[in-house]
Design an enzyme around this catalytic site. Structure first.
Site: not given
Ligand code: 9MR
Length: 470
Positions: A170, A211, A247, A275, A277
């Site tokens: 990030e 990432n 996400h 990651e 979701d």
């Protein structure tokens, strides 16, 4: 062209290189004998083996506390082939005070992964968050040495054990500018190249990633990541891939997702969904769960369509383990599994997108059969359940999920441990009956009170995959 770097058993797009008959033969051979997990057999249609048969991995994030949940670990070890520690490799855990390293929590997760033949993604070495205050309080002249020392120690500790590292996490703001964190403030954007070079020196075999989130579609932030990758590659900085956290919000997967991944792979790096979701506004409805299923299938199809997309990791195993409800109040139900690890519609959609429909199994993922019988009296009942492993590989540890009819409450059980007492139940093996060879059966049972409805439980699933019922 990006280099295929994940050591998986067969070429990613064999249909491009072989005729149909050869593909079928190769697929059967890979499924029967070659998969490196030691788990996949001809009739094993777990997400991990389906993914591996397509040349990608399917993983999950697990925290240390998750290891105490037998239902979770049974699903994780069966369905997922890659493990990312959710928190335990972050700086606040691994070097809470300067020069004092603590790898014990992450080591436990590494052991779990190894015991289940899962690969590992290391997460993460350089990040503004979960960073101990001693780092952000350092004089800027000391940050570079502290960062390099941290990376060298942690990467060396795990040398040879990890598939990949999220070296920098990030780095960007939403507008594409660099975050002004301790690392940027001390070194400018050069901290990224320095971190990558330091990691490569400590473990030449681990794939090195940047990432970030909100870089899945084409926007100012993904443009910034793209430009950074381009610059680093042109300078010969060691960088193998970019992680797209993904996400998502149900129904809002960016339309430019695939094109965006492709512009990165065109730079000569791999891409990974790190990651995943897909959050739903609560309460979830049939429609929102169907939308989520569509989204998950779309993510799988996108990765499969992009040469250089090495795999997909979901962030957490089931809805109860997800960070979403705590961070986005009113949202949740973001994963493939409900709170008791029963597969949701997104599971079936994911399995189908990974090719489950081509297997002989009538139910995507099914490698179990359940028979049950009930003996009831006016206010109580006993129930006997027999579980059969219809797959071709041994099951080591099982969690059988099912729905208890309304009004029934478990009061005691034998040969398995049941939680909770009503509603969606997880029945976990005891220490003596956790191993089920192919074709083997085991029986357990329980006593329950009822209020008039004495029907049998429904919706059985074993280690996260639906079972057939006789
Ligand atoms: O899942 C992690 C959660 O347990 C932590 O509280 C949180 C703290 O920031 O970090 C979560 O994981 C994050 C990941 O490391 C980086 N991308 C966002 C994830 C969700 O916050």
């Amino acid at each position: 062209m990006p280099v295929r770097t994940l050591p998986l058993p067969r070429p990613r797009h064999p249909r491009r290189a072989f005729g149909a008959a050869a593909v079928t033969a190769l697929t059967a051979l890979a499924a029967a004998t070659l998969l490196p997990t030691g788990r996949a057999g001809a009739a094993d249609t777990s997400l991990r083996s389906l993914a591996e048969a397509k040349g990608i991995y399917f993983g999950t994030a697990i925290t240390q506390g998750d290891l105490n949940n037998p239902a979770l670990t049974a699903v994780a070890g069966s369905q997922f082939g890659m493990l990312t520690p959710g928190n335990e490799m972050k700086w606040d855990t691994t070097e809470p005070s300067r020069g004092s390293f603590n790898f014990a929590p992450a080591d436990r997760l590494v052991s779990f992964a190894q015991a289940n033949s899962m690969k590992l993604r290391g997460h993460t070495l350089v990040w503004h968050s979960q960073l101990p205050s001693w780092v952000s309080s350092l004089p800027t002249t000391q940050v570079k040495a502290a960062m390099e020392n941290h990376i060298t120690n942690e990467v060396t500790h795990y040398k040879g054990k990890l598939y990949a590292w999220d070296v920098v996490n990030e780095p960007f703001n939403e507008d594409g500018s660099f975050r002004t964190d301790a690392f940027y403030n001390a070194m400018g954007s050069g901290f990224v190249a320095d971190a990558l070079r330091t990691a490569r020196a400590a473990d030449p075999d681990a794939k090195l990633y940047l990432n970030d989130y909100n870089i899945e579609g084409q926007n100012a932030k993904s443009d910034a990541m793209y430009n950074l990758v381009k610059t680093l590659k042109s300078q010969g900085v060691p960088l193998d891939g970019v992680g797209f956290q993904a996400h998502f919000i149900a129904g809002q997967v960016p339309s430019t997702f695939k094109a965006n991944l492709q512009r990165f792979t065109a730079l000569g790096v791999n891409v990974a969904i790190t990651e995943l979701d897909d959050r739903i506004q609560l309460p979830a409805t049939t429609a929102s769960l169907a939308q989520q299923a569509n989204d998950y299938a779309g993510v799988v199809n996108t990765c499969l369509a992009v040469s250089g997309c090495v795999g997909i990791t979901q962030w957490g195993v089931g809805d109860a383990d997800s960070w979403i409800p705590g961070t986005f109040p009113g949202y949740g139900a973001a994963t493939l599994y409900d709170a008791t690890y029963r597969p949701k519609p997104a599971y079936a959609a994911t399995a189908t997108a990974l090719g489950a429909g081509t297997s002989p199994s009538p139910t995507p993922g099914a490698s179990c059969k359940v028979t049950s019988s009930v003996n009831a009296w006016n206010t109580g009942l006993t129930e006997d359940i027999t579980l059969t492993n219809t797959g071709s590989t041994t099951i080591n540890g099982w969690s059988l999920g099912f729905t208890l009819p309304a009004g029934q409450t478990v009061t005691s059980s034998w040969n398995a441990s049941l939680t909770p007492a009503t509603g969606q139940i997880s029945a976990a093996n005891l220490s003596y009956n956790g191993t089920l060879a192919p074709g083997a059966s085991t029986s357990f049972g329980f006593q329950a009170s009822h209020t008039g409805n004495t029907s049998l439980p429904t919706l059985f699933s074993l280690n996260g995959a639906p079972c057939t019922t006789a």
